[in-house]
Design a protein around this motif. Structure first.
Motif, PDB file in Angstrom:
ATOM      1  N   MET A 145      32.637  42.692  42.200  1.00 32.16           N
ATOM      2  CA  MET A 145      32.551  43.424  43.464  1.00 32.16           C
ATOM      3  C   MET A 145      33.241  42.623  44.567  1.00 32.16           C
ATOM      4  SD  MET A 145      30.803  45.978  42.322  1.00 32.16           S
ATOM      5  CE  MET A 145      30.458  46.867  43.848  1.00 32.16           C
ATOM      6  N   LEU A 146      34.017  43.317  45.395  1.00 37.09           N
ATOM      7  CA  LEU A 146      34.724  42.694  46.508  1.00 37.09           C
ATOM      8  C   LEU A 146      34.178  43.209  47.835  1.00 37.09           C
ATOM      9  CD1 LEU A 146      38.424  43.107  45.243  1.00 37.09           C
ATOM     10  CD2 LEU A 146      36.844  41.216  44.791  1.00 37.09           C
ATOM     11  N   PRO A 155      29.123  39.480  39.450  1.00 34.21           N
ATOM     12  CA  PRO A 155      29.795  38.504  40.310  1.00 34.21           C
ATOM     13  C   PRO A 155      30.384  39.192  41.538  1.00 34.21           C
ATOM     14  CG  PRO A 155      30.508  38.301  38.017  1.00 34.21           C
ATOM     15  CD  PRO A 155      29.743  39.582  38.112  1.00 34.21           C
ATOM     16  N   THR A 156      30.394  38.496  42.656  1.00 34.73           N
ATOM     17  CA  THR A 156      30.926  39.049  43.897  1.00 34.73           C
ATOM     18  C   THR A 156      31.869  38.061  44.566  1.00 34.73           C
ATOM     19  OG1 THR A 156      29.076  38.215  45.227  1.00 34.73           O
ATOM     20  CG2 THR A 156      28.838  40.426  44.289  1.00 34.73           C
ATOM     21  N   VAL A 157      32.859  38.605  45.250  1.00 36.65           N
ATOM     22  CA  VAL A 157      33.718  37.820  46.130  1.00 36.65           C
ATOM     23  C   VAL A 157      33.710  38.555  47.459  1.00 36.65           C
ATOM     24  CG1 VAL A 157      36.008  36.866  46.561  1.00 36.65           C
ATOM     25  CG2 VAL A 157      35.168  37.087  44.206  1.00 36.65           C
ATOM     26  N   GLY A 158      33.224  37.898  48.488  1.00 34.56           N
ATOM     27  CA  GLY A 158      33.068  38.579  49.769  1.00 34.56           C
ATOM     28  C   GLY A 158      33.609  37.771  50.924  1.00 34.56           C
ATOM     29  N   PHE A 159      33.469  38.356  52.085  1.00 34.38           N
ATOM     30  CA  PHE A 159      33.872  37.702  53.325  1.00 34.38           C
ATOM     31  C   PHE A 159      32.637  37.269  54.109  1.00 34.38           C
ATOM     32  CE2 PHE A 159      37.628  40.738  53.141  1.00 34.38           C
ATOM     33  CZ  PHE A 159      38.536  39.764  52.787  1.00 34.38           C
ATOM     34  N   GLY A 160      32.796  36.237  54.906  1.00 30.49           N
ATOM     35  CA  GLY A 160      31.725  35.825  55.812  1.00 30.49           C
ATOM     36  C   GLY A 160      31.775  36.661  57.081  1.00 30.49           C
ATOM     37  N   GLN A 297      41.202  36.083  44.477  1.00 31.43           N
ATOM     38  CA  GLN A 297      39.967  35.446  44.003  1.00 31.43           C
ATOM     39  C   GLN A 297      39.152  36.411  43.143  1.00 31.43           C
ATOM     40  OE1 GLN A 297      38.534  32.364  44.632  1.00 31.43           O
ATOM     41  NE2 GLN A 297      39.926  31.492  46.126  1.00 31.43           N
ATOM     42  N   GLY A 298      39.165  37.690  43.534  1.00 28.07           N
ATOM     43  CA  GLY A 298      38.459  38.676  42.738  1.00 28.07           C
ATOM     44  C   GLY A 298      39.044  38.799  41.348  1.00 28.07           C
ATOM     45  N   MET A 299      40.372  38.852  41.243  1.00 32.62           N
ATOM     46  CA  MET A 299      41.011  38.946  39.934  1.00 32.62           C
ATOM     47  C   MET A 299      40.755  37.689  39.107  1.00 32.62           C
ATOM     48  SD  MET A 299      42.653  40.627  37.709  1.00 32.62           S
ATOM     49  CE  MET A 299      43.149  42.052  38.673  1.00 32.62           C
ATOM     50  N   THR A 300      40.781  36.527  39.740  1.00 32.86           N
ATOM     51  CA  THR A 300      40.479  35.283  39.023  1.00 32.86           C
ATOM     52  C   THR A 300      39.069  35.329  38.443  1.00 32.86           C
ATOM     53  OG1 THR A 300      41.957  33.998  40.449  1.00 32.86           O
ATOM     54  CG2 THR A 300      40.247  32.777  39.272  1.00 32.86           C
ATOM     55  N   ALA A 301      38.113  35.813  39.241  1.00 37.38           N
ATOM     56  CA  ALA A 301      36.732  35.932  38.766  1.00 37.38           C
ATOM     57  C   ALA A 301      36.638  36.927  37.615  1.00 37.38           C
ATOM     58  CB  ALA A 301      35.813  36.349  39.909  1.00 37.38           C
ATOM     59  N   LEU A 302      37.368  38.038  37.708  1.00 32.09           N
ATOM     60  CA  LEU A 302      37.315  39.044  36.640  1.00 32.09           C
ATOM     61  C   LEU A 302      37.933  38.520  35.351  1.00 32.09           C
ATOM     62  CD1 LEU A 302      36.527  41.868  35.781  1.00 32.09           C
ATOM     63  CD2 LEU A 302      38.699  42.708  36.702  1.00 32.09           C
ATOM     64  N   LEU A 305      35.459  36.436  33.700  1.00 27.02           N
ATOM     65  CA  LEU A 305      34.450  37.296  33.080  1.00 27.02           C
ATOM     66  C   LEU A 305      34.959  37.845  31.755  1.00 27.02           C
ATOM     67  CD1 LEU A 305      31.605  38.151  34.036  1.00 27.02           C
ATOM     68  CD2 LEU A 305      32.628  40.251  34.918  1.00 27.02           C
ATOM     69  N   LEU A 306      36.213  38.261  31.720  1.00 25.53           N
ATOM     70  CA  LEU A 306      36.802  38.805  30.490  1.00 25.53           C
ATOM     71  C   LEU A 306      36.938  37.732  29.411  1.00 25.53           C
ATOM     72  CD1 LEU A 306      39.584  41.087  32.041  1.00 25.53           C
ATOM     73  CD2 LEU A 306      37.477  41.828  30.901  1.00 25.53           C
ATOM     74  N   ALA A 307      37.042  36.476  29.852  1.00 25.91           N
ATOM     75  CA  ALA A 307      37.148  35.361  28.897  1.00 25.91           C
ATOM     76  C   ALA A 307      35.786  34.871  28.426  1.00 25.91           C
ATOM     77  CB  ALA A 307      37.929  34.218  29.534  1.00 25.91           C
ATOM     78  N   GLY A 308      34.719  35.533  28.856  1.00 27.74           N
ATOM     79  CA  GLY A 308      33.388  35.160  28.405  1.00 27.74           C
ATOM     80  C   GLY A 308      32.682  34.170  29.296  1.00 27.74           C
ATOM     81  N   ARG A 309      33.297  33.839  30.441  1.00 31.50           N
ATOM     82  CA  ARG A 309      32.654  32.923  31.376  1.00 31.50           C
ATOM     83  C   ARG A 309      31.949  33.721  32.468  1.00 31.50           C
ATOM     84  NH1 ARG A 309      37.709  30.597  30.222  1.00 31.50           N
ATOM     85  NH2 ARG A 309      38.663  31.567  32.060  1.00 31.50           N
ATOM     86  N   ARG A 310      30.956  33.108  33.100  1.00 29.38           N
ATOM     87  CA  ARG A 310      30.231  33.748  34.202  1.00 29.38           C
ATOM     88  C   ARG A 310      30.676  33.102  35.503  1.00 29.38           C
ATOM     89  NH1 ARG A 310      27.163  38.296  35.714  1.00 29.38           N
ATOM     90  NH2 ARG A 310      26.139  37.766  37.681  1.00 29.38           N
ATOM     91  N   PRO A 311      31.591  33.733  36.249  1.00 26.08           N
ATOM     92  CA  PRO A 311      32.077  33.110  37.490  1.00 26.08           C
ATOM     93  C   PRO A 311      31.003  33.121  38.571  1.00 26.08           C
ATOM     94  CG  PRO A 311      32.930  35.335  37.281  1.00 26.08           C
ATOM     95  CD  PRO A 311      32.201  35.049  36.002  1.00 26.08           C
ATOM     96  N   ALA A 312      31.005  32.084  39.360  1.00 26.65           N
ATOM     97  CA  ALA A 312      30.067  32.030  40.483  1.00 26.65           C
ATOM     98  C   ALA A 312      30.558  32.946  41.590  1.00 26.65           C
ATOM     99  CB  ALA A 312      29.961  30.596  41.003  1.00 26.65           C
ATOM    100  N   SER A 313      29.626  33.583  42.272  1.00 23.33           N
ATOM    101  CA  SER A 313      29.999  34.393  43.428  1.00 23.33           C
ATOM    102  C   SER A 313      30.500  33.475  44.534  1.00 23.33           C
ATOM    103  CB  SER A 313      28.801  35.213  43.914  1.00 23.33           C
ATOM    104  OG  SER A 313      28.450  36.202  42.948  1.00 23.33           O
ATOM    105  N   ARG A 314      31.383  33.997  45.353  1.00 24.12           N
ATOM    106  CA  ARG A 314      31.966  33.160  46.398  1.00 24.12           C
ATOM    107  C   ARG A 314      32.161  33.964  47.674  1.00 24.12           C
ATOM    108  NH1 ARG A 314      36.980  32.330  42.444  1.00 24.12           N
ATOM    109  NH2 ARG A 314      35.244  32.600  41.035  1.00 24.12           N
TER     110      ARG A 314
END
Length: 338
Positions: A145-146, A155-160, A297-302, A305-314
């Motif tokens: 989610m962006l 996982p989420t990538v958001g703005f402050g 950053q969202g695509m990097t996180a995805l 995820l596709l590689a089996g890792r759990r990315p941290a939200s940022r």
């Protein structure tokens, strides 16, 4: 004229004097520890001499993947989402993925005219500015989610954005503004709720702070009408805080129609820092949100995820860009001259 046949992996294997499985390992990037570096160089050299290119469609079919990511956005007309796509596509291309875009309007219960009726057509979803519940149709598909708020489920990538709005409030307070009008986006999205909540709290903490609010569509005409209503009060705001740079353009039009000068009579701020912010005269004080970086950053996180890792939200911080649309309020200027 006979058809020109394209070289196959079998041709590369014969040219390099190795097996087809070795060619597959080398050209698939999985040779390390299984094939000698010299053999890998030989295979790559043979492929280059023959002009061999892997059949990506056949490879995807074998792997059960399309190497396609769906980017869902609320609209394609808002200038903010172009850079989001650019950042996502840039990272995706480096990893052999493509990105397709579909819209999901705020009032829709499913993808609006999306060509993807099931999760079989895509490998993952990047969803911008929407609630995770709206993605029920893609249940089981990896999702990031962006700009949609924190969520424990995905996982989420958001703005402050809350910090950005507090920075605007602090900037206006430092100039001496206490009566602030909020030309708010009438859109039920986390990002706008967070902006409104942060502004409400910041003004409430100001000694003598008064906040008035008028919601409107993200549209110049609607924003002009909302700003006009705020400025028509008996004790009008000295500054208008707008949820979006396009809304700020409507506030400029309202000020001009009422004979008010920006910023001598009225300060105006925006949010996002799209190209419009510097096209306005005077140039707009706003919060710069790194939209392209959000997509990247969202695509990097995805991909993680596709590689089996759990990315941290940022969370990506915004940046207050103070320009010529804000100044000391007129009543403070008069007091200083007395």
């Amino acid at each position: 004229m006979p058809a020109i046949s394209r070289p196959t992996s079998k041709d590369v294997a014969q040219e390099a004097g190795v097996s087809q499985s070795t060619v597959s390992l080398v050209l698939g990037g999985k040779w390390s520890g299984r094939v000698s570096p010299a053999t890998a160089r030989s295979v790559r050299s043979a492929a280059e001499r023959l002009g061999y290119r892997p059949n990506q469609a056949a490879r995807n079919l074998r792997l059960g993947t399309t190497r396609t990511v769906l980017l869902m956005v609320p609209t394609l007309t808002a200038p903010f989402f172009g850079p989001v796509y650019t950042g996502a596509a840039r990272v995706a291309a480096r990893h052999g993925f493509g990105v397709v875009v579909s819209t999901w309007p705020d009032d829709a219960v499913g993808p609006a005219d999306s060509p993807f009726g099931s999760d079989e057509a895509i490998d993952g979803v990047l969803a911008s500015s929407m609630a995770v519940e709206a993605l029920a149709e893609f249940r089981g598909t990896p999702v990031v989610m962006l700009d949609s708020g924190p969520d424990e489920a995905v996982p989420t990538v958001g703005f402050g954005v809350a910090d950005g709005m507090r920075a605007i409030a602090g900037h206006l307070a430092g100039l001496g503004h206490r009566r602030i009008g909020h030309v708010a986006a009438a859109v039920d999205q986390w990002t706008f709720r967070a902006r409104g909540d942060a502004l409400t709290a910041a003004v409430a903490a100001l000694p003598g702070g008064v906040l008035t609010r008028d919601p409107c569509a993200i549209d110049v005409t609607a924003a002009k009408d909302a700003a006009t209503r705020l400025l028509a009060s008996s004790d009008p705001p000295t500054a208008l805080v707008c949820d979006d740079d396009l809304i700020a353009a409507g506030a400029y039009k309202a000020a001009r129609a009422l004979g008010l000068d920006v910023p001598s009579d009225l300060s105006v701020t925006g949010f996002d820092d799209v190209l419009l912010a510097t096209a306005l005269e005077p140039e707009l004080t706003t919060v710069r949100l790194p939209a392209e970086e959000l997509g990247a950053q969202g695509m990097t996180a995805l991909l993680d995820l596709l590689a089996g890792r759990r990315p941290a939200s940022r969370v990506l911080p915004g940046e207050l860009v103070a320009r010529a649309s804000t100044a000391i309020p007129a009543d403070r200027v008069r007091q200083s001259r007395v």
